[in-house]
Motif scaffolding. Structure first.
Motif, mmCIF file in Angstrom:
data_model
loop_
_atom_site.group_PDB
_atom_site.id
_atom_site.type_symbol
_atom_site.label_atom_id
_atom_site.label_comp_id
_atom_site.label_asym_id
_atom_site.label_seq_id
_atom_site.Cartn_x
_atom_site.Cartn_y
_atom_site.Cartn_z
ATOM 1 N N LEU A 1 29.198 -84.603 29.996
ATOM 2 C CA LEU A 1 30.042 -83.492 29.592
ATOM 3 C C LEU A 1 29.194 -82.243 29.445
ATOM 4 O O LEU A 1 28.232 -82.234 28.660
ATOM 5 C CB LEU A 1 30.730 -83.814 28.255
ATOM 6 C CG LEU A 1 31.575 -82.719 27.628
ATOM 7 C CD1 LEU A 1 32.768 -82.377 28.519
ATOM 8 C CD2 LEU A 1 32.041 -83.154 26.251
ATOM 9 N N ARG B 1 28.464 -78.891 27.923
ATOM 10 C CA ARG B 1 28.868 -78.278 26.654
ATOM 11 C C ARG B 1 28.667 -76.775 26.746
ATOM 12 O O ARG B 1 27.766 -76.288 27.391
ATOM 13 C CB ARG B 1 28.008 -78.843 25.514
ATOM 14 C CG ARG B 1 27.977 -80.348 25.410
ATOM 15 C CD ARG B 1 29.241 -80.958 24.854
ATOM 16 N NE ARG B 1 29.493 -80.558 23.495
ATOM 17 C CZ ARG B 1 29.112 -81.248 22.430
ATOM 18 N NH1 ARG B 1 28.457 -82.381 22.568
ATOM 19 N NH2 ARG B 1 29.377 -80.811 21.215
ATOM 20 N N TYR C 1 19.319 -80.193 26.124
ATOM 21 C CA TYR C 1 19.343 -78.777 26.444
ATOM 22 C C TYR C 1 18.021 -78.392 27.079
ATOM 23 O O TYR C 1 16.968 -78.903 26.718
ATOM 24 C CB TYR C 1 19.545 -77.927 25.189
ATOM 25 C CG TYR C 1 19.442 -76.456 25.471
ATOM 26 C CD1 TYR C 1 20.482 -75.789 26.093
ATOM 27 C CD2 TYR C 1 18.291 -75.746 25.171
ATOM 28 C CE1 TYR C 1 20.382 -74.437 26.390
ATOM 29 C CE2 TYR C 1 18.186 -74.401 25.455
ATOM 30 C CZ TYR C 1 19.237 -73.746 26.075
ATOM 31 O OH TYR C 1 19.145 -72.421 26.376
ATOM 32 N N SER D 1 17.249 -81.627 21.320
ATOM 33 C CA SER D 1 18.421 -82.201 20.676
ATOM 34 C C SER D 1 18.143 -83.620 20.203
ATOM 35 O O SER D 1 17.281 -83.814 19.378
ATOM 36 C CB SER D 1 19.659 -82.132 21.552
ATOM 37 O OG SER D 1 20.785 -82.333 20.718
ATOM 38 N N CYS E 1 24.127 -80.424 27.886
ATOM 39 C CA CYS E 1 24.928 -81.543 28.383
ATOM 40 C C CYS E 1 24.907 -82.687 27.389
ATOM 41 O O CYS E 1 23.879 -82.986 26.793
ATOM 42 C CB CYS E 1 24.389 -82.058 29.712
ATOM 43 S SG CYS E 1 24.658 -80.934 31.076
ATOM 44 N N SER E 2 26.045 -83.313 27.259
ATOM 45 C CA SER E 2 26.170 -84.501 26.439
ATOM 46 C C SER E 2 26.411 -85.689 27.363
ATOM 47 O O SER E 2 27.277 -85.632 28.246
ATOM 48 C CB SER E 2 27.355 -84.325 25.481
ATOM 49 O OG SER E 2 27.477 -85.447 24.648
ATOM 50 N N LEU F 1 22.093 -85.756 23.846
ATOM 51 C CA LEU F 1 22.494 -84.358 23.890
ATOM 52 C C LEU F 1 21.253 -83.610 24.326
ATOM 53 O O LEU F 1 20.224 -83.643 23.639
ATOM 54 C CB LEU F 1 22.989 -83.867 22.538
ATOM 55 C CG LEU F 1 23.499 -82.427 22.505
ATOM 56 C CD1 LEU F 1 24.655 -82.223 23.489
ATOM 57 C CD2 LEU F 1 23.907 -82.042 21.101
#
Length: 122
Positions: A117, A119, A91, A71, A14-15, A89
């Motif tokens: 967002l 990803r 993960y 990240s 996810c961002s 960012l």
């Protein structure tokens, strides 16, 4: 295989883009405080910090970045607008929402805008 009925956490990439307007722009020019805030947030969210850097610009604005095994987490400040832009960012099994909550609490915002967002990883 887990216990029947046990919830399985799915890894996501996810961002997050967060805009935070603050009451006191003094925090936006304090690089050590901002780096400490990022570190505190990363630890609270169970992220692993691999490295960090920061830079203070002539107008006092700060860019600070943590490189995470999951990240990265960064903050860019705009003291003239009382604004901080935070990018994460994330993960894996880190708690990104808790990380952002810790940063928001430390900045004492008047207004926040969060964009998330999902990803693609497959």
């Amino acid at each position: 295989m887990g216990e029947p009925g046990a919830e399985v956490q799915v890894d996501e990439l996810c961002s997050y883009a967060v805009d935070v307007w603050v009451r006191d722009p003094g925090i936006l020019v304090d690089e050590p405080v901002l780096l400490d805030l990022l570190r505190t947030a990363a630890v609270a969210g169970n992220a692993t910090i691999l490295g960090e850097t920061g830079h203070v610009f002539p107008n006092g604005a700060v860019t600070a970045v943590l490189v995470l095994s999951q990240s990265h987490l960064s903050i860019h400040t705009w003291p003239e607008f009382r604004l901080a832009n935070i990018d994460l960012l994330a993960y894996g099994r880190i708690n990104a929402e808790l990380m952002l909550e810790k940063i928001e609490q430390g900045l004492n915002p008047t207004r926040i805008n969060v964009s998330r967002l999902l990803r693609a990883i497959r």
